[in-house]
Design an enzyme around this catalytic site. Sequence first.
Site, PDB file in Angstrom:
ATOM      1  N   GLY A 192      -8.479  -6.418  13.956  1.00  0.00           N
ATOM      2  CA  GLY A 192      -7.239  -6.523  13.174  1.00  0.00           C
ATOM      3  C   GLY A 192      -6.084  -7.125  13.960  1.00  0.00           C
ATOM      4  O   GLY A 192      -5.099  -7.552  13.386  1.00  0.00           O
ATOM      5  N   HIS A 219      -1.241  -9.664  -6.667  1.00  0.00           N
ATOM      6  CA  HIS A 219      -1.696  -8.277  -6.757  1.00  0.00           C
ATOM      7  C   HIS A 219      -0.513  -7.386  -7.087  1.00  0.00           C
ATOM      8  O   HIS A 219      -0.531  -6.191  -6.830  1.00  0.00           O
ATOM      9  CB  HIS A 219      -2.319  -7.814  -5.457  1.00  0.00           C
ATOM     10  CG  HIS A 219      -3.389  -8.733  -5.004  1.00  0.00           C
ATOM     11  ND1 HIS A 219      -3.148  -9.758  -4.160  1.00  0.00           N
ATOM     12  CD2 HIS A 219      -4.683  -8.784  -5.342  1.00  0.00           C
ATOM     13  CE1 HIS A 219      -4.274 -10.429  -3.968  1.00  0.00           C
ATOM     14  NE2 HIS A 219      -5.221  -9.850  -4.678  1.00  0.00           N
ATOM     15  N   THR A 274      -8.518  -4.401   3.571  1.00  0.00           N
ATOM     16  CA  THR A 274      -8.318  -4.401   5.014  1.00  0.00           C
ATOM     17  C   THR A 274      -8.919  -3.162   5.643  1.00  0.00           C
ATOM     18  O   THR A 274      -9.642  -3.225   6.636  1.00  0.00           O
ATOM     19  CB  THR A 274      -6.809  -4.411   5.315  1.00  0.00           C
ATOM     20  OG1 THR A 274      -6.222  -5.454   4.562  1.00  0.00           O
ATOM     21  CG2 THR A 274      -6.545  -4.630   6.781  1.00  0.00           C
ATOM     22  N   SER A 275      -8.585  -2.014   5.058  1.00  0.00           N
ATOM     23  CA  SER A 275      -9.045  -0.795   5.705  1.00  0.00           C
ATOM     24  C   SER A 275     -10.568  -0.682   5.625  1.00  0.00           C
ATOM     25  O   SER A 275     -11.192  -0.095   6.508  1.00  0.00           O
ATOM     26  CB  SER A 275      -8.368   0.443   5.108  1.00  0.00           C
ATOM     27  OG  SER A 275      -8.625   0.503   3.742  1.00  0.00           O
ATOM     28  N   HIS A 313      -4.738   1.804  -1.591  1.00  0.00           N
ATOM     29  CA  HIS A 313      -5.328   2.349  -0.366  1.00  0.00           C
ATOM     30  C   HIS A 313      -6.176   3.600  -0.637  1.00  0.00           C
ATOM     31  O   HIS A 313      -7.279   3.739  -0.104  1.00  0.00           O
ATOM     32  CB  HIS A 313      -4.240   2.664   0.666  1.00  0.00           C
ATOM     33  CG  HIS A 313      -4.814   3.120   1.965  1.00  0.00           C
ATOM     34  ND1 HIS A 313      -5.573   2.301   2.764  1.00  0.00           N
ATOM     35  CD2 HIS A 313      -4.793   4.331   2.592  1.00  0.00           C
ATOM     36  CE1 HIS A 313      -5.986   2.973   3.824  1.00  0.00           C
ATOM     37  NE2 HIS A 313      -5.526   4.205   3.745  1.00  0.00           N
ATOM     38  N   GLY A 314      -5.649   4.488  -1.514  1.00  0.00           N
ATOM     39  CA  GLY A 314      -6.404   5.703  -1.832  1.00  0.00           C
ATOM     40  C   GLY A 314      -7.724   5.374  -2.503  1.00  0.00           C
ATOM     41  O   GLY A 314      -8.784   5.882  -2.117  1.00  0.00           O
ATOM     42  N   ILE A 315      -7.666   4.485  -3.484  1.00  0.00           N
ATOM     43  CA  ILE A 315      -8.889   4.129  -4.225  1.00  0.00           C
ATOM     44  C   ILE A 315      -9.887   3.463  -3.277  1.00  0.00           C
ATOM     45  O   ILE A 315     -11.087   3.745  -3.317  1.00  0.00           O
ATOM     46  CB  ILE A 315      -8.577   3.147  -5.367  1.00  0.00           C
ATOM     47  CG1 ILE A 315      -7.545   3.719  -6.320  1.00  0.00           C
ATOM     48  CG2 ILE A 315      -9.821   2.766  -6.130  1.00  0.00           C
ATOM     49  CD1 ILE A 315      -7.050   2.703  -7.348  1.00  0.00           C
ATOM     50  N   GLY A 316      -9.386   2.576  -2.419  1.00  0.00           N
ATOM     51  CA  GLY A 316     -10.275   1.866  -1.489  1.00  0.00           C
ATOM     52  C   GLY A 316     -10.939   2.836  -0.520  1.00  0.00           C
ATOM     53  O   GLY A 316     -12.153   2.767  -0.277  1.00  0.00           O
TER      54      GLY A 316
HETATM   55  N1  LIG Z   1      -4.248  -5.900  11.235  1.00  0.00           N
HETATM   56  C1  LIG Z   1      -4.400  -4.602  11.016  1.00  0.00           C
HETATM   57  N2  LIG Z   1      -4.889  -3.801  11.980  1.00  0.00           N
HETATM   58  C2  LIG Z   1      -5.054  -2.474  11.774  1.00  0.00           C
HETATM   59  N3  LIG Z   1      -4.762  -1.872  10.602  1.00  0.00           N
HETATM   60  C3  LIG Z   1      -4.280  -2.624   9.600  1.00  0.00           C
HETATM   61  C4  LIG Z   1      -4.065  -4.020   9.743  1.00  0.00           C
HETATM   62  N4  LIG Z   1      -3.577  -4.496   8.561  1.00  0.00           N
HETATM   63  C5  LIG Z   1      -3.485  -3.432   7.717  1.00  0.00           C
HETATM   64  N5  LIG Z   1      -3.924  -2.320   8.341  1.00  0.00           N
HETATM   65  C6  LIG Z   1      -4.056  -0.961   7.793  1.00  0.00           C
HETATM   66  O1  LIG Z   1      -4.692  -1.072   6.521  1.00  0.00           O
HETATM   67  C7  LIG Z   1      -3.970  -0.268   5.585  1.00  0.00           C
HETATM   68  C8  LIG Z   1      -4.104  -0.856   4.199  1.00  0.00           C
HETATM   69  O2  LIG Z   1      -5.419  -0.732   3.791  1.00  0.00           O
HETATM   70  P1  LIG Z   1      -5.880  -1.246   2.344  1.00  0.00           P
HETATM   71  O3  LIG Z   1      -5.012  -0.661   1.294  1.00  0.00           O
HETATM   72  O4  LIG Z   1      -7.325  -1.074   2.256  1.00  0.00           O
HETATM   73  O5  LIG Z   1      -5.620  -2.792   2.515  1.00  0.00           O
HETATM   74  P2  LIG Z   1      -5.179  -3.975   1.580  1.00  0.00           P
HETATM   75  O6  LIG Z   1      -3.759  -4.228   2.003  1.00  0.00           O
HETATM   76  O7  LIG Z   1      -6.102  -5.058   2.005  1.00  0.00           O
HETATM   77  O8  LIG Z   1      -5.307  -3.538   0.148  1.00  0.00           O
HETATM   78  C9  LIG Z   1      -2.549  -0.286   6.091  1.00  0.00           C
HETATM   79  O9  LIG Z   1      -1.864   0.853   5.659  1.00  0.00           O
HETATM   80  C10 LIG Z   1      -2.722  -0.326   7.606  1.00  0.00           C
HETATM   81  O10 LIG Z   1      -2.829   0.971   8.167  1.00  0.00           O
HETATM   82  O1  LIG Z   2      -6.707  -8.554  -2.854  1.00  0.00           O
HETATM   83  C1  LIG Z   2      -7.559  -9.269  -2.467  1.00  0.00           C
HETATM   84  C2  LIG Z   2      -8.039  -9.228  -1.116  1.00  0.00           C
HETATM   85  O2  LIG Z   2      -7.054  -8.643  -0.342  1.00  0.00           O
HETATM   86  P1  LIG Z   2      -7.227  -7.251   0.390  1.00  0.00           P
HETATM   87  O3  LIG Z   2      -6.406  -7.479   1.606  1.00  0.00           O
HETATM   88  O4  LIG Z   2      -8.687  -7.054   0.608  1.00  0.00           O
HETATM   89  O5  LIG Z   2      -6.679  -6.172  -0.517  1.00  0.00           O
HETATM   90  C3  LIG Z   2      -8.199 -10.174  -3.381  1.00  0.00           C
HETATM   91  O6  LIG Z   2      -7.935  -9.794  -4.675  1.00  0.00           O
HETATM   92  C4  LIG Z   2      -7.784 -11.599  -3.181  1.00  0.00           C
HETATM   93  O7  LIG Z   2      -8.866 -12.190  -2.632  1.00  0.00           O
END
Ligand SMILES: Nc1ncnc2c1ncn2[C@@H]1O[C@H](COP(=O)(O)OP(=O)(O)O)[C@@H](O)[C@H]1O
Ligand SMILES: O=C(COP(=O)(O)O)[C@@H](O)CO
Length: 571
Positions: free
Chosen positions: A482, A217, A440-441, A397-400
């Site tokens: 989490g 990514h 994640t978020s 993160h913003g887009i999500g």
């Molecule tokens: N295990 C966890 N428990 C709580 N919050 C978490 C955890 N892992 C990541 N986060 C939060 O999720 C945010 C990232 O969200 P997002 O961008 O949607 O995730 P991704 O890394 O899956 O693309 C981080 O900035 C953090 O605040």
């Molecule tokens: O990025 C993926 C999933 O990870 P997130 O933690 O949800 O961003 C995906 O492209 C790989 O499965």
Amino acid sequence: MARLFNDPGSFAEEMLEGFAAAQAHRVRRVPGGVVRRDRARSGEVAVVIGGGSGHYPAFSGLVGDGLAHGAAMGNLFASPSAQQVRSVATSAHNDGGVLLCYGNYAGDVLHFGLAEQRLRGDGIDCRTVVVTDDVSSAPADERDKRRGVAGDLVVFKAAAAAAAAGYDLDEVARVAAHANDRTRSFGVAFGGCTLPGADEPLFTVPDGKMAVGLGIHGEPGIAEQDVPSADELAELFVRTLLAEVPDGVEVAGSRVVVLLNGLGSVKYEELFVVYRRVAALLAEAGVEVVEPEVGELVTSFDMAGASLTLCWLDEELERFWRAPADSAAYRKTPAVAAADVEAGEDFVALDVIPPATGESRESARCALAALEAVKSTVDDNVAELGRIDAVAGDGDHGIGMQRGADAAVAAAREAVERGAGAGSTLNRAADAWADRAGGTSGALWGVALRAIGAEFGDETAPGPRTTGAAVRAAADAVVRLGKAELGDKTMVDVLVPFADELESALAAGSGLATAWDAAATTAAKAAEATASLRPLRGRARPLAEKSLGTPDAGAVSLSLITRAVHAVLAR
Ligand SMILES: Nc1ncnc2c1ncn2[C@@H]1O[C@H](COP(=O)(O)OP(=O)(O)O)[C@@H](O)[C@H]1O
Ligand SMILES: O=C(COP(=O)(O)O)[C@@H](O)CO
């Protein structure tokens, strides 16, 4: 960069639609992804894979005889939601149980984990094996923290071949875990990928340089060096992977699967030039290569990069690697004849609004107003949240958050119009958020909103005390799912002090708006204070040092949201 798209927000969905149309002889579209067109024999374990879109042939391209039974597909670079995984797994299930198998990314782990719980609740037995082959994402003594990259293919194939051979669920899971234990990958990149509609690449590598150890990514690499020659790259690949051979394996005399993977815009021709030297080096080391693959196996949109994977075989893994397969993107002859069985029922989510009292319906309107305020603050800050997340994360993160908040508002609005109470409105918003946001978020906001909905219920109007308890329940749910602790540099570092301050201000006799105001101020300070922390969770963890001085993206978005909700409570 992507030139051909319509609405960038619909890209992943439209891509899957086109894929399913083009592969209608192999796959069937179901909510959340695709499954094999023809059912496997009854009682065969179903191998369900998945992850974000943008990695083709992973994951939809690996569905077919001898490979996965279904793939749950999320948005671009964001995991599918629990609901999507559940839907695909339910459709793929052949009464033999389900193996969930996917790369080790925080969002995938949360959503697939929740799906597993729900599937068990539905009476479907499940096991999970996460792929952790990327040696540059964590040290050898922390293999369980590593990311899954091109090694996905070997693990998925071993599991699916074991299922086809009639192994039961525990045995299929054992084979998949064993294949993962025996698989290592290492990657490099020369340039970043640009997602549809984006003006800038997710990351860049300076001209003439190569990022070493970069993830799929665009997670920044562990080192940078001058671009080597093809032979020098082959030497770096082989040297690195021979330095970490699985326990109990003797290099000389071993048999291995070799995958030389292009990440999106490295040409096959270049890969073959590199492979020529890889093959020679492995031969010199006394290693025998079994049915290698050179090409695109797991990509990162149009990222310029490549990776090498070695899977150290034993008799069983070799048999499964050589077994026939017939998916859109990966085929080994002779193709297996599909069993001619009736397609089963697809998963259909229930759509019933539970009865609610008038006062709870009134509260549902307030919940909707609060969600609208959340959406509006996320919209205003989307670019900044992306920028913060890009420092050590993947920049989405913003887009999500925007995808999640948009979906939550739409679902809450519909629920309110259909007469839902506050609890049900928030439940629907929660599922919509988790479904659309992925990542994640997305999973965490999904469980947080659900926990608030559960406290509110559909009967009474939640007063200050219930609201305090609901925020506490949300914090507990986020921590439970989490497993982050205070100080890990996540949204938990804001959520817990926010809940503490809200409860203590309410206990001291403040009204809800005043108590929330104080708690939102605490949240803002807590978010700022995450700048001095090193991330111990999530995608930013491998880049802990880089993240120092920048606050955590999820902590910042949560703090902005608490402030926006205050404006609604103070009306
Ligand atoms: N295990 C966890 N428990 C709580 N919050 C978490 C955890 N892992 C990541 N986060 C939060 O999720 C945010 C990232 O969200 P997002 O961008 O949607 O995730 P991704 O890394 O899956 O693309 C981080 O900035 C953090 O605040
Ligand atoms: O990025 C993926 C999933 O990870 P997130 O933690 O949800 O961003 C995906 O492209 C790989 O499965």
